[in-house]
Design an enzyme around this catalytic site. Sequence first.
Site, PDB file in Angstrom:
ATOM      1  N   GLY A  41       0.810  -1.217   0.000  1.00  0.00           N
ATOM      2  CA  GLY A  41       0.000   0.000   0.000  1.00  0.00           C
ATOM      3  C   GLY A  41       0.834   1.252   0.000  1.00  0.00           C
ATOM      4  N   GLN A  42       0.197   2.359  -0.398  1.00  0.00           N
ATOM      5  CA  GLN A  42       0.884   3.647  -0.465  1.00  0.00           C
ATOM      6  C   GLN A  42      -0.117   4.740  -0.141  1.00  0.00           C
ATOM      7  OE1 GLN A  42       4.299   4.124  -1.518  1.00  0.00           O
ATOM      8  NE2 GLN A  42       3.989   6.199  -0.720  1.00  0.00           N
ATOM      9  N   GLY A  43       0.276   5.708   0.659  1.00  0.00           N
ATOM     10  CA  GLY A  43      -0.613   6.824   0.986  1.00  0.00           C
ATOM     11  C   GLY A  43       0.177   8.079   1.245  1.00  0.00           C
ATOM     12  N   GLY A  44      -0.536   9.155   1.652  1.00  0.00           N
ATOM     13  CA  GLY A  44       0.131  10.419   1.918  1.00  0.00           C
ATOM     14  C   GLY A  44       1.104  10.328   3.078  1.00  0.00           C
ATOM     15  N   PHE A  45       0.874   9.360   3.960  1.00  0.00           N
ATOM     16  CA  PHE A  45       1.722   9.170   5.138  1.00  0.00           C
ATOM     17  C   PHE A  45       3.020   8.452   4.790  1.00  0.00           C
ATOM     18  CE2 PHE A  45      -1.125   5.644   4.523  1.00  0.00           C
ATOM     19  CZ  PHE A  45      -0.258   4.569   4.488  1.00  0.00           C
ATOM     20  N   GLY A  46       3.011   7.605   3.754  1.00  0.00           N
ATOM     21  CA  GLY A  46       4.172   6.783   3.427  1.00  0.00           C
ATOM     22  C   GLY A  46       3.744   5.464   2.809  1.00  0.00           C
ATOM     23  N   VAL A  48       3.055   1.010   3.088  1.00  0.00           N
ATOM     24  CA  VAL A  48       2.689  -0.135   3.928  1.00  0.00           C
ATOM     25  C   VAL A  48       3.339  -1.391   3.357  1.00  0.00           C
ATOM     26  CG1 VAL A  48       0.813  -1.517   4.888  1.00  0.00           C
ATOM     27  CG2 VAL A  48       0.482   0.933   4.500  1.00  0.00           C
ATOM     28  N   LYS A  62       3.092   0.055   8.632  1.00  0.00           N
ATOM     29  CA  LYS A  62       2.872   1.368   8.025  1.00  0.00           C
ATOM     30  C   LYS A  62       4.091   2.238   8.355  1.00  0.00           C
ATOM     31  CE  LYS A  62      -1.230   3.355   8.057  1.00  0.00           C
ATOM     32  NZ  LYS A  62      -2.439   4.138   8.429  1.00  0.00           N
ATOM     33  N   ASP A 159     -12.801   9.625   7.144  1.00  0.00           N
ATOM     34  CA  ASP A 159     -12.294   9.188   5.834  1.00  0.00           C
ATOM     35  C   ASP A 159     -12.774   7.769   5.524  1.00  0.00           C
ATOM     36  OD1 ASP A 159     -10.994   9.551   3.427  1.00  0.00           O
ATOM     37  OD2 ASP A 159      -9.046   8.904   4.164  1.00  0.00           O
TER      38      ASP A 159
END
Length: 352
Positions: A41-46, A48, A62, A159
């Site tokens: 996974g990938q998000g604004g935080f970094g 996974v 994460k 969210d």
Amino acid sequence: MVLHTGEIHQENQVKVEDLPVFEFKNILTATNNFDLANKIGQGGFGTVYKGQLPGGLEIAVKRLSKTSGQGLEEFMNEVIVISKLQHRNLVRLLGCCIKGEEKMLVYEYMPNNSLDFYLFDPIKKKVLDWQKRSYIIEGISRGLLYLHRDSRLRIIHRDLKLSNILLDGDLNPKISDFGMARIFGGTENEGNTRRIVGTYGYMSPEYAMEGLFSEKSDVFSFGVMLLEIISGKKNTSFYNHEEAINLLGYVWKLWNEEDIVSLIDSEIYNSNNMDQILRCIHIGLLCVQELAKERPTMAKVISMLNNEIDKFPQPCQPAFIDRRIEDIGESSQNIRLLTSMNDVTITSLHGR
């Protein structure tokens, strides 16, 4: 180390030392030095990563991006919120790992990815028959009720979307990603913020336009998810070019034309399930009504799902269903952003 954010009250601060702490070297071993093959996974935080501990336990790590200011705030917020929660329909935080600039959260691993991974794939969604979808709807609703009313804290997720509903090995749903969540104190029922966070297509109108959020904001998001689960279509990608409407507008159109059966995903279309499915569509429309006060609470939603309420009110028109993107003026930036067909997370709707 004490974690807190500007929107979290002093009494809700949490010490990282209060959580189980994983040694950095063990996380490196578990993820094979953060091998890209283990990235899930990938998000604004970094990013996974999937990992496996020496005893065989599979984990999801994460890892906060060192360059993400937004991610740091979400990391802190997630520790504060989820460390206080425990429910079968919430993803479980196992601990954390902090070493220098490295900050990581360690979760139970969900082998079946997220709900959208199945629902919007023409092949994979075949495993989601009505019995399974009904079970998933019930699990999400119970997890959300726990957040709003039954936990020690009152949590507004802010969210909710299908990609944040993870599935375990038996396809049991678990609400995840509490980086945007907000804790409400004693008598607090509504919050206001200038930092609007959420995802196109799932945000309630009062939140997108005015920064107002409450339990009813989450109810709106739940309603969108419910209609997506029934239809097999995504609100933020569905677009009827002839009618210039999104999924909510399409549902409303069919409802008024008394042709709502046309909405139902062919994978679950069955006369034996029709009463339950139509009940869920009705509930979904009640949840996405424009005015927050008209939407049911999650407690009432569960009563309706369980056939404990016989007569439902007629739904009012959902918000943001019939606006053409090109017709929205520059002065209506919030509406224009909300009706975008891209599934992009909003971090701010204000100029920097």
